[in-house]
Design an enzyme around this catalytic site. Structure first.
Site, PDB file in Angstrom:
ATOM      1  N   GLY A 121      -6.521  10.781   1.557  1.00 35.30           N
ATOM      2  CA  GLY A 121      -5.254   9.912   0.604  1.00 35.30           C
ATOM      3  C   GLY A 121      -4.354   9.830  -0.171  1.00 35.30           C
ATOM      4  O   GLY A 121      -4.179   9.219  -1.322  1.00 35.30           O
ATOM      5  N   CYS A 157      -1.361   6.835   0.090  1.00 31.60           N
ATOM      6  CA  CYS A 157      -2.074   6.085  -0.595  1.00 31.60           C
ATOM      7  C   CYS A 157      -1.710   6.216  -2.134  1.00 31.60           C
ATOM      8  O   CYS A 157      -1.076   5.654  -2.932  1.00 31.60           O
ATOM      9  CB  CYS A 157      -3.422   5.965  -0.312  1.00 31.60           C
ATOM     10  SG  CYS A 157      -4.268   5.724   1.599  1.00 31.60           S
TER      11      CYS A 157
END
Ligand SMILES: Cc1ncc(COP(=O)(O)OP(=O)(O)O)c(N)n1
Ligand SMILES: Cc1ncsc1CCOP(=O)(O)O
Ligand SMILES: [Mg+2]
Length: 541
Positions: free
Chosen positions: A261, A264
């Site tokens: 992640g 992101c």
């Protein structure tokens, strides 16, 4: 919801052709290095007045909450920005991998977009996975209908294993229709290469520069290529291109399994900083800084059994496996900072251990072992003995310069200078729970120390001293300048004693938390009395 449930692993490997577009849009909503849109009223820190900054994330859900919309919300939360969400896909995934994907029909993506964009005063849109041509088109259409200040595109197109997640037709739509509306696109090396038709693997900074130029010419106003996995580099170098100039953003490569992640998170943090009113370059730098800190902090966390663990975006999760949660450093500890010197103490016939005991008894609030001459074995013995005393009296002991000694005696932290080991390296070695102090003479150095994850700043030499030779003094004015801009607590050092300590504290800056003293305590007959005297001066100033 569509009933298209399929296995991500069964997606074919696509290879696309090289695209070359020159469809630059002419908006100028976000500047490279100045503030935001002139039409918006800003507060002193650049935020639009009376407006809660708002990022809309248009992305997929990650059931494991490491990436996707869940990471976007946490990153925006960490940046102090509201985050609404439009789901484009729902994935079943965990720390082991992606088990399945369920696409949200494009009509329903459209409905979500209308719901949020028509009502909630969105500043910046950030995109994650856009799984179909229809979804990309719906987004472009709604952005034209409800314009926002900036569009941040994280081109989630290549899985960690290297599989292309977009069909050639989807990729073309992405490049031809979305990219020209984009303010910044943030590909990693594989994604950048895929955007250019996979004709070349990006291996060097020069490759990254050419790719950034080519992607810019496809329409995105700014390009950030993340070089985290660049071959033969100890650094994590990201390359920012504003259409004219390149900026290399350096940071040490942090070896951790908990990086799921990060893409992101980086894009969302950029979006959040833009929503707050930052310039594009500032936003990218802040986001890079945040990512570095959060990866270091999350390194020891164990969630799930797989190789791809999540981040602790909010620095708030309890029970990291090693028990190494970063305790907030209490800056009140800096009030009377006693920095030892064996040579001085030897002159008065006492050991460092006795000197440290007396300083604590007299009211010192933190101790630093500063031994410039000591041999390693002797320094370590001394440090272990002092740690025992400090632990029993609940006083922190920091080690000057020597990270190895700090590790070996499990000290509370270290104090390092501008020419010692870089702060990010030290943080990487010591972990999140240890205290790191950094010597700074200028606001720029203090800003860097904060960016790198230090806990406090030692500022000086304020006055001249014989304890540290060839050390430029900055005076009370220099101290004021650093304190007034610092984001970290500051302790003043250099030539400070009972007759000038008050004048130091009287600069009256809330960031100045105390004084650090060597000779005025340790080059005196009674450490206990001198410490006691200085402490009462400080308490009453
Ligand atoms: C609290 C505190 N502030 C500054 C210093 C100086 O550190 P540095 O610049 O690395 O110089 P040396 O102490 O290593 O000679 C300090 N030690 N403590
Ligand atoms: C270590 C250091 N860093 C800047 S000045 C200084 C020496 C401070 O010693 P003193 O308190 O004796 O002036
Ligand atoms: Mg040093």
């Amino acid at each position: 919801m569509a009933d298209t449930i399929f296995q991500l692993r069964s997606l074919p490997f696509f290879s696309t052709h090289h695209h070359h577009y020159a469809c630059r849009h002419s908006r100028s909503r976000i500047m490279a290095s100045s503030s935001t849109s002139p039409s918006l009223k800003m507060t002193h820190d650049g935020c639009p007045k009376n407006k809660i900054p708002h990022v809309l994330s248009v992305a997929g859900s990650d059931s494991g909450a490491g990436a996707g919309i869940q990471a976007d919300m946490k990153a925006c939360g960490a940046a102090g920005v509201y985050c609404s969400t439009v789901l484009t896909a729902v994935t079943a995934q965990n720390t082991v991998g992606v088990q399945g994907v369920h696409l949200v029909p494009e009509e329903f993506v459209a409905l979500q977009l209308i719901s949020v964009l028509s009502d909630m005063n969105v500043d910046v849109v950030k995109t994650g996975i856009l799984p179909s041509i229809g979804t990309i088109r719906v987004l472009c259409e709604k952005l034209k209908e409800f314009p926002v200040r900036a569009l941040v595109v994280d081109p989630v197109m290549v899985s960690t294993s290297g599989d292309l997640l977009a069909s050639p037709a989807t990729m073309s739509t992405y490049l031809e229709e979305l990219l020209p509306m984009t303010d910044i696109v943030t590909p990693n090396l594989k994604e950048a290469s895929a955007m250019l038709g996979d004709v070349k693997e990006l291996q060097t900074l020069d490759d990254m520069r050419s790719a950034a130029k080519a992607i810019h010419s496809m329409g995105s106003r700014y390009v950030l290529i993340k070089g985290g996995h660049l071959k033969d580099s100890a650094d994590a170098v990201d390359l920012f291109f504003d259409g004219e100039r390149f900026h290399e953003l350096h940071g040490p490569y942090i070896d951790s399994q908990n990086t799921h992640g990060t893409g992101c998170t980086l894009a969302s943090y950029i979006a959040a900083e833009l929503a707050k009113g930052c310039s594009m370059l500032q936003a990218v730098q802040e986001a890079k800084n945040f990512i570095g800190k959060v990866i270091v902090h999350s390194k020891y966390m164990v969630i799930g059994s797989g190789q791809q663990g999540p981040l602790d975006h909010l620095f708030h999760l309890k029970n990291h496996s090693s028990g190494m949660i970063k305790k907030r450093f209490n800056s009140d500890n800096l009030l009377l900072y006693a920095v030892t010197d064996s040579v001085m103490n030897k002159k008065w016939g006492r050991s460092i251990v006795d000197a440290v005991k007396s300083a604590i008894e007299g009211g010192a609030t933190i101790i630093q072992l500063r031994e410039k001459e000591a041999e390693t074995r002797y320094f370590l013995e001394m440090a272990i003995a002092c740690m025992e005393i400090c632990r029993s009296r609940d006083i922190m002991l920091l080690i000057n310069d020597r990270i190895d000694i700090a590790l070996a005696c499990d000290a509370h932290g270290v104090h390092i200078g501008q020419f010692d080991m870089p702060v990010m390296k030290v943080r990487n070695l010591l972990g999140p729970s240890k205290v790191i102090g950094v010597s700074c003479k200028t606001p720029e150095q203090a800003h860097q120390a904060w960016m790198d994850g230090a806990d406090y700043i030692g500022c000086g030499g304020v006055f001249s001293t014989t304890t540290k030779e060839n050390n430029r003094t900055i005076g009370l004015e220099g101290l004021k300048t650093v304190c007034s801009t610092s984001k970290l607590p500051v302790v003043a050092i250099g030539g400070i004693n009972g007759s000038n300590a008050r004048s130091v504290m009287e600069i009256n800056d809330p960031n100045l938390k105390g004084v650090a003293v060597v000779s005025a305590l340790f080059d005196r007959e009674s450490i206990l009395e001198e410490t006691h005297h200085l402490k009462s001066l400080l308490l009453h100033s």
